[in-house]
Design an enzyme around this catalytic site. Structure first.
Site, PDB file in Angstrom:
ATOM      1  CB  CYS A 115      -1.007  -0.111   1.158  1.00  0.00           C
ATOM      2  SG  CYS A 115      -2.170  -1.129   1.175  1.00  0.00           S
ATOM      3  CG  HIS A 255      -2.952   3.603   2.121  1.00  0.00           C
ATOM      4  ND1 HIS A 255      -3.474   3.289   0.767  1.00  0.00           N
ATOM      5  CD2 HIS A 255      -2.965   2.634   2.731  1.00  0.00           C
ATOM      6  CE1 HIS A 255      -3.805   1.858   0.959  1.00  0.00           C
ATOM      7  NE2 HIS A 255      -3.433   1.648   2.151  1.00  0.00           N
ATOM      8  CG  ASN A 285      -6.507  -0.762   0.933  1.00  0.00           C
ATOM      9  OD1 ASN A 285      -5.663  -0.049  -0.017  1.00  0.00           O
ATOM     10  ND2 ASN A 285      -5.991  -1.043   2.126  1.00  0.00           N
TER      11      ASN A 285
HETATM   12  C1  LIG Z   1      -9.925  -5.081   9.744  1.00  0.00           C
HETATM   13  C2  LIG Z   1     -10.653  -4.189  10.941  1.00  0.00           C
HETATM   14  C3  LIG Z   1     -11.408  -3.062   9.877  1.00  0.00           C
HETATM   15  C4  LIG Z   1     -11.135  -4.718  11.911  1.00  0.00           C
HETATM   16  O1  LIG Z   1     -11.947  -3.848  12.834  1.00  0.00           O
HETATM   17  P1  LIG Z   1     -11.527  -4.070  14.331  1.00  0.00           P
HETATM   18  O2  LIG Z   1     -12.130  -2.949  15.096  1.00  0.00           O
HETATM   19  O3  LIG Z   1     -10.166  -4.089  14.867  1.00  0.00           O
HETATM   20  O4  LIG Z   1     -12.062  -5.352  14.714  1.00  0.00           O
HETATM   21  P2  LIG Z   1     -11.795  -6.623  15.339  1.00  0.00           P
HETATM   22  O5  LIG Z   1     -10.613  -7.484  14.281  1.00  0.00           O
HETATM   23  O6  LIG Z   1     -11.229  -6.583  16.556  1.00  0.00           O
HETATM   24  O7  LIG Z   1     -13.033  -7.473  15.324  1.00  0.00           O
HETATM   25  C5  LIG Z   1     -14.190  -7.258  16.259  1.00  0.00           C
HETATM   26  C6  LIG Z   1     -14.972  -8.187  15.823  1.00  0.00           C
HETATM   27  O8  LIG Z   1     -15.706  -8.011  14.468  1.00  0.00           O
HETATM   28  C7  LIG Z   1     -15.765  -9.091  13.722  1.00  0.00           C
HETATM   29  N1  LIG Z   1     -15.520  -8.986  12.458  1.00  0.00           N
HETATM   30  C8  LIG Z   1     -14.577  -8.704  11.609  1.00  0.00           C
HETATM   31  N2  LIG Z   1     -14.820  -8.488  10.418  1.00  0.00           N
HETATM   32  C9  LIG Z   1     -16.208  -8.506  10.504  1.00  0.00           C
HETATM   33  C10 LIG Z   1     -17.049  -8.043   9.418  1.00  0.00           C
HETATM   34  N3  LIG Z   1     -16.664  -7.851   8.204  1.00  0.00           N
HETATM   35  N4  LIG Z   1     -18.451  -7.840   9.666  1.00  0.00           N
HETATM   36  C11 LIG Z   1     -18.834  -8.221  10.858  1.00  0.00           C
HETATM   37  N5  LIG Z   1     -17.983  -8.641  11.977  1.00  0.00           N
HETATM   38  C12 LIG Z   1     -16.684  -8.693  11.699  1.00  0.00           C
HETATM   39  C13 LIG Z   1     -14.694 -10.370  14.413  1.00  0.00           C
HETATM   40  O9  LIG Z   1     -14.767 -11.477  14.060  1.00  0.00           O
HETATM   41  C14 LIG Z   1     -14.811  -9.828  15.915  1.00  0.00           C
HETATM   42  O10 LIG Z   1     -15.765 -10.551  16.326  1.00  0.00           O
HETATM   43  P3  LIG Z   1     -15.487 -11.097  17.875  1.00  0.00           P
HETATM   44  O11 LIG Z   1     -15.460 -10.053  18.738  1.00  0.00           O
HETATM   45  O12 LIG Z   1     -16.623 -11.829  18.021  1.00  0.00           O
HETATM   46  O13 LIG Z   1     -14.194 -11.952  17.884  1.00  0.00           O
HETATM   47  C15 LIG Z   1      -9.174  -3.227  11.554  1.00  0.00           C
HETATM   48  O14 LIG Z   1      -8.488  -3.920  12.186  1.00  0.00           O
HETATM   49  C16 LIG Z   1      -8.400  -2.528  10.400  1.00  0.00           C
HETATM   50  O15 LIG Z   1      -8.780  -1.819   9.520  1.00  0.00           O
HETATM   51  N6  LIG Z   1      -7.180  -2.954  10.552  1.00  0.00           N
HETATM   52  C17 LIG Z   1      -6.319  -2.452   9.632  1.00  0.00           C
HETATM   53  C18 LIG Z   1      -6.427  -2.904   7.894  1.00  0.00           C
HETATM   54  C19 LIG Z   1      -5.648  -2.176   7.034  1.00  0.00           C
HETATM   55  O16 LIG Z   1      -5.613  -1.222   7.047  1.00  0.00           O
HETATM   56  N7  LIG Z   1      -5.285  -3.152   6.355  1.00  0.00           N
HETATM   57  C20 LIG Z   1      -4.459  -2.600   4.985  1.00  0.00           C
HETATM   58  C21 LIG Z   1      -3.339  -2.357   5.316  1.00  0.00           C
HETATM   59  S1  LIG Z   1      -2.631  -1.353   3.889  1.00  0.00           S
END
Ligand SMILES: CC(C)(COP(=O)(O)OP(=O)(O)OC[C@H]1O[C@@H](n2cnc3c(N)ncnc32)[C@H](O)[C@@H]1OP(=O)(O)O)[C@@H](O)C(=O)NCCC(=O)NCCS
Length: 328
Positions: A115, A255, A285
């Protein structure tokens, strides 16, 4: 007089198909409410069709860029393409884009920094202008993320989309152009965000396919924590180095991975939301394409001399920032 590399044109391309949060919620256990509140994404574009690779989108962007900047294809000296979803392992997608855009036998190569790829490529491309070696360099950021997204994994499939963006770099002595850039990497972060199989370490086998190891995998929370710290750090560092305050910056061009990460970066820089380029709600993204797609969307609001800070982070880990003054 110092020569800087100025962006003299920008063009984007996104495919027609719109994949909404509603449609995703028919594929995996998710909802529009969850995706919107956790990421800021409402929809993303998907390149459909057999045999349609990343180069298809990039060629559209480059052809549009040539037309818009009234550039004769023979005048272009170099083309760089940042991507993690090349059409083939080899030859490089840049070769295909150059041929498909009628650029002739110019040097062209791919650059992989996930990214942060566009910032890396912009930094590399600008060196050829600053040294006087070349006068017209095209830098492309393009990814067909739908080709490596696992649409059974709700933690990743909601995040990514397809798209391409291209900019023209030309020499300037007006004081505008790329003033400063810094790029970083830390390969110890590999396991947090990567595509395990398909490379030389784990070539394709029946087992890698059955284990779904040809898809992008990420530990969302680990990446989130890293991103919040590093992207803000990179943006703040380049501001300090160039004696810029939040008031001096016309636009932050971040980004587009998660709106919460973007907000944290803007806050650290002392920049209000009205000066933050944002299109994550429309495209998700698009990896190497997010920053040129932002510049494309906001082009009409940019004025010569505007101070722009570009900031990115991604797999590797990689991260960095670029400070530029808009216009030739
Ligand atoms: C991926 C992301 C959006 C997840 O959000 P988060 O607030 O961290 O959520 P978590 O991973 O803590 O998950 C929380 C809960 O939501 C659930 N969950 C994950 N994806 C889900 C979705 N699409 N829909 C519903 N629930 C979801 C998980 O299973 C978890 O459930 P649990 O509490 O029962 O275990 C976040 O971590 C993120 O943006 N990370 C960076 C990603 C990124 O920038 N990647 C590209 C790099 S260039």
């Amino acid at each position: 007089m110092k020569i800087t590399a100025a962006i003299t044109g920008v063009q984007g391309y996104v495919p027609d198909y719109v994949l909404t949060n509603e449609e995703l919620s028919t594929l995996v256990d998710t909802s529009d409410e969850w995706i919107t509140s956790r990421t800021g994404i409402k929809e993303r574009r998907i390149l459909k069709g057999e045999g349609q690779g990343t180069s298809v989108m990039a060629i559209e962007a480059v052809k549009g860029l040539l037309a818009k900047t009234q550039t004769n294809p023979e005048e272009v000296d170099l083309l760089l393409c940042a991507t993690v979803t090349p059409d083939y392992v080899f030859p490089s997608t840049a070769n295909l884009i150059a041929a498909g855009s009628g650029l002739g036998h110019i040097p062209s190569f791919d650059l992989g920094a996930a990214c942060s790829g566009f910032l890396y490529a912009l930094t590399v491309g600008s060196q050829f202008i600053e040294t006087g070696k070349y006068r017209k360099v095209i830098v492309v950021g393009a990814d067909k993320m739908s080709s490596i997204v696992d649409y059974t994994d709700r933690t990743t499939c909601v995040l990514f989309g397809d798209g391409a963006g291209a900019v023209m770099l030309e020499p300037s002595t007006s004081g505008n152009g790329i003033i400063d850039s810094q790029i970083y990497s830390d390969g110890s972060g590999v396991s947090h965000l990567f595509q395990k199989a398909g490379g030389s370490k784990y070539p394709p086998t029946l087992e890698t396919i059955q284990n779904r190891e040809h898809y992008a995998r990420q530990e969302g929370q680990a990446v989130f924590k890293f991103a919040v710290v590093r992207m803000a750090e990179a943006a703040a560092e380049i501001m300090e180095r160039n004696n810029l305050t939040g008031d001096d910056v016309a636009w932050l061009v971040p980004h587009q991975a998660n709106k919460r990460i973007i907000d944290a970066t803007a806050q650290r820089m002392g920049i209000g939301p009205e000066k933050v380029m944002l299109n994550i709600h429309r495209y998700g993204n698009t990896t190497a394409a997010t920053i040129p797609l932002c510049l494309w969307d906001y082009e009409s609001q940019l004025n010569p001399g505007d101070n722009l800070v570009l900031a990115a982070f991604g797999g590797g880990f990689t991260w960095g920032s670029v400070y530029l003054k808009w216009g030739k």
